[in-house]
Design a protein around this motif. Sequence first.
Motif, short mmCIF file in Angstrom:
data_model
loop_
_atom_site.label_atom_id
_atom_site.label_comp_id
_atom_site.label_asym_id
_atom_site.label_seq_id
_atom_site.Cartn_x
_atom_site.Cartn_y
_atom_site.Cartn_z
N SER A 86 0.81 -1.22 0.00
CA SER A 86 0.00 0.00 0.00
C SER A 86 0.85 1.27 0.00
O SER A 86 0.44 2.30 -0.54
CB SER A 86 -0.97 0.01 1.18
N THR A 87 2.03 1.20 0.60
CA THR A 87 2.91 2.38 0.61
C THR A 87 3.85 2.40 -0.59
O THR A 87 4.63 3.34 -0.75
CB THR A 87 3.77 2.40 1.89
N LYS A 88 3.77 1.34 -1.42
CA LYS A 88 4.61 1.22 -2.62
C LYS A 88 6.10 1.17 -2.30
O LYS A 88 6.94 1.56 -3.12
CB LYS A 88 4.30 2.35 -3.61
N ASP A 89 6.41 0.70 -1.10
CA ASP A 89 7.82 0.54 -0.73
C ASP A 89 8.43 -0.70 -1.37
O ASP A 89 9.64 -0.81 -1.51
CB ASP A 89 7.96 0.44 0.80
N PHE A 90 7.58 -1.65 -1.74
CA PHE A 90 8.05 -2.85 -2.45
C PHE A 90 7.69 -2.70 -3.92
O PHE A 90 6.51 -2.59 -4.28
CB PHE A 90 7.41 -4.11 -1.86
N VAL A 91 8.69 -2.67 -4.77
CA VAL A 91 8.46 -2.47 -6.20
C VAL A 91 8.41 -3.82 -6.90
O VAL A 91 9.33 -4.64 -6.77
CB VAL A 91 9.59 -1.61 -6.82
N TYR A 92 7.33 -4.04 -7.63
CA TYR A 92 7.13 -5.31 -8.31
C TYR A 92 6.37 -5.05 -9.60
O TYR A 92 5.40 -4.29 -9.62
CB TYR A 92 6.33 -6.25 -7.39
N GLU A 93 6.82 -5.65 -10.69
CA GLU A 93 6.22 -5.39 -11.99
C GLU A 93 4.92 -6.15 -12.22
O GLU A 93 4.10 -5.79 -13.05
CB GLU A 93 7.22 -5.75 -13.11
N GLY A 94 4.72 -7.23 -11.48
CA GLY A 94 3.53 -8.05 -11.69
C GLY A 94 2.36 -7.65 -10.82
O GLY A 94 2.27 -6.52 -10.33
N ASP A 95 1.45 -8.59 -10.60
CA ASP A 95 0.24 -8.38 -9.80
C ASP A 95 0.57 -8.64 -8.33
O ASP A 95 0.85 -9.77 -7.93
CB ASP A 95 -0.85 -9.33 -10.27
N TYR A 96 0.52 -7.58 -7.53
CA TYR A 96 0.86 -7.69 -6.11
C TYR A 96 -0.03 -8.70 -5.38
O TYR A 96 0.44 -9.47 -4.55
CB TYR A 96 0.71 -6.33 -5.42
N LEU A 97 -1.31 -8.67 -5.68
CA LEU A 97 -2.24 -9.53 -4.95
C LEU A 97 -2.07 -10.99 -5.35
O LEU A 97 -2.22 -11.89 -4.50
CB LEU A 97 -3.68 -9.07 -5.18
N GLU A 98 -1.75 -11.24 -6.60
CA GLU A 98 -1.49 -12.63 -7.01
C GLU A 98 -0.22 -13.14 -6.34
O GLU A 98 -0.13 -14.31 -5.96
CB GLU A 98 -1.38 -12.72 -8.53
N LEU A 99 0.76 -12.26 -6.20
CA LEU A 99 1.99 -12.63 -5.51
C LEU A 99 1.69 -12.95 -4.04
O LEU A 99 2.22 -13.91 -3.47
CB LEU A 99 3.02 -11.50 -5.60
N THR A 100 0.83 -12.15 -3.45
CA THR A 100 0.41 -12.38 -2.06
C THR A 100 -0.28 -13.72 -1.91
O THR A 100 0.00 -14.48 -0.98
CB THR A 100 -0.54 -11.26 -1.59
N ARG A 101 -1.19 -14.01 -2.84
CA ARG A 101 -1.89 -15.30 -2.78
C ARG A 101 -0.90 -16.46 -2.92
O ARG A 101 -1.02 -17.47 -2.23
CB ARG A 101 -2.95 -15.37 -3.89
N LYS A 102 0.08 -16.31 -3.78
CA LYS A 102 1.09 -17.35 -3.97
C LYS A 102 1.84 -17.61 -2.67
O LYS A 102 2.11 -18.77 -2.30
CB LYS A 102 2.07 -16.92 -5.07
N ILE A 103 2.17 -16.56 -1.94
CA ILE A 103 2.89 -16.69 -0.67
C ILE A 103 2.02 -17.40 0.37
O ILE A 103 2.45 -18.36 1.02
CB ILE A 103 3.31 -15.31 -0.15
N LEU A 104 0.80 -16.93 0.52
CA LEU A 104 -0.07 -17.44 1.58
C LEU A 104 -0.58 -18.85 1.31
O LEU A 104 -0.88 -19.59 2.26
CB LEU A 104 -1.25 -16.49 1.79
N TRP A 105 -0.70 -19.22 0.05
CA TRP A 105 -1.21 -20.56 -0.26
C TRP A 105 -0.08 -21.57 -0.50
O TRP A 105 -0.34 -22.70 -0.89
CB TRP A 105 -2.16 -20.51 -1.46
N SER A 106 1.15 -21.14 -0.23
CA SER A 106 2.26 -22.08 -0.34
C SER A 106 2.30 -22.95 0.91
O SER A 106 1.70 -22.63 1.93
CB SER A 106 3.59 -21.33 -0.48
N GLU A 107 3.02 -24.04 0.83
CA GLU A 107 3.10 -24.97 1.96
C GLU A 107 3.94 -24.41 3.10
O GLU A 107 3.88 -24.91 4.23
CB GLU A 107 3.69 -26.30 1.49
N THR A 108 4.72 -23.37 2.83
CA THR A 108 5.58 -22.81 3.89
C THR A 108 4.79 -21.96 4.86
O THR A 108 5.26 -21.69 5.97
CB THR A 108 6.71 -21.97 3.27
N PHE A 109 3.59 -21.48 4.45
CA PHE A 109 2.74 -20.72 5.35
C PHE A 109 1.75 -21.68 5.99
O PHE A 109 0.90 -22.25 5.31
CB PHE A 109 2.01 -19.62 4.60
N LEU A 110 1.86 -21.87 7.29
CA LEU A 110 1.04 -22.84 8.03
C LEU A 110 1.33 -24.25 7.51
O LEU A 110 0.43 -25.02 7.26
CB LEU A 110 -0.44 -22.54 7.93
#
Length: 201
Positions: A177-201
Amino acid sequence: MVNESYHHENLKSELIKNGLKLLDEEGYENFSMRKVAKACGVSHTAPYRHFRNKDDLIIAITLKAEHKFNSSLQEAINRYPNDIKSQIKEMGYTYVKFFVENPEYLRLLFRSDLKKHLNNENCEILKDKVQPFGTFYNTIVRYQSENQSNDAGSITDLNALVLACWGLVHGIAVLISTKDFVYEGDYLELTRKILWSETFL
């Protein structure tokens, strides 16, 4: 010429809506009932039909934000009625999405100094009504109770688990939200990838 044609409840909603925008832009010190009235196109006395003073309006704005946030978290939980692990993952994604799409709420709930200005009575009202964080916490409590494990790598301390989950999604929400992390792709899809990976929980 001011517009006095608002329906009673419509005016209250408009005061909260425009009040949020003004509070975000002006901060507590420069926020006033007169400015909110002007933004709504009504007389400077009209807001007092609904709110005693600016603190009363600010409390209403904050409670509205928390209710909207809580509803989004609850909807995420309801998508997976029989899968507590998926509930937490979806809730985490929704947490990030909500604040990315509503950065003014993030600033209001986490990055403002409102509590420094509000009196003790008003602070207690907010403290008693913190629904979204109770929803987040209680879901993790249910997850832990249903998934007790003897694995050495699992987190068995409830507070540690809550902090790990909350810290991850809140940190992601702030960075995006503060745009401190710069990423060319879809931020929310990247977030979903992180949270739905086996490393989270």
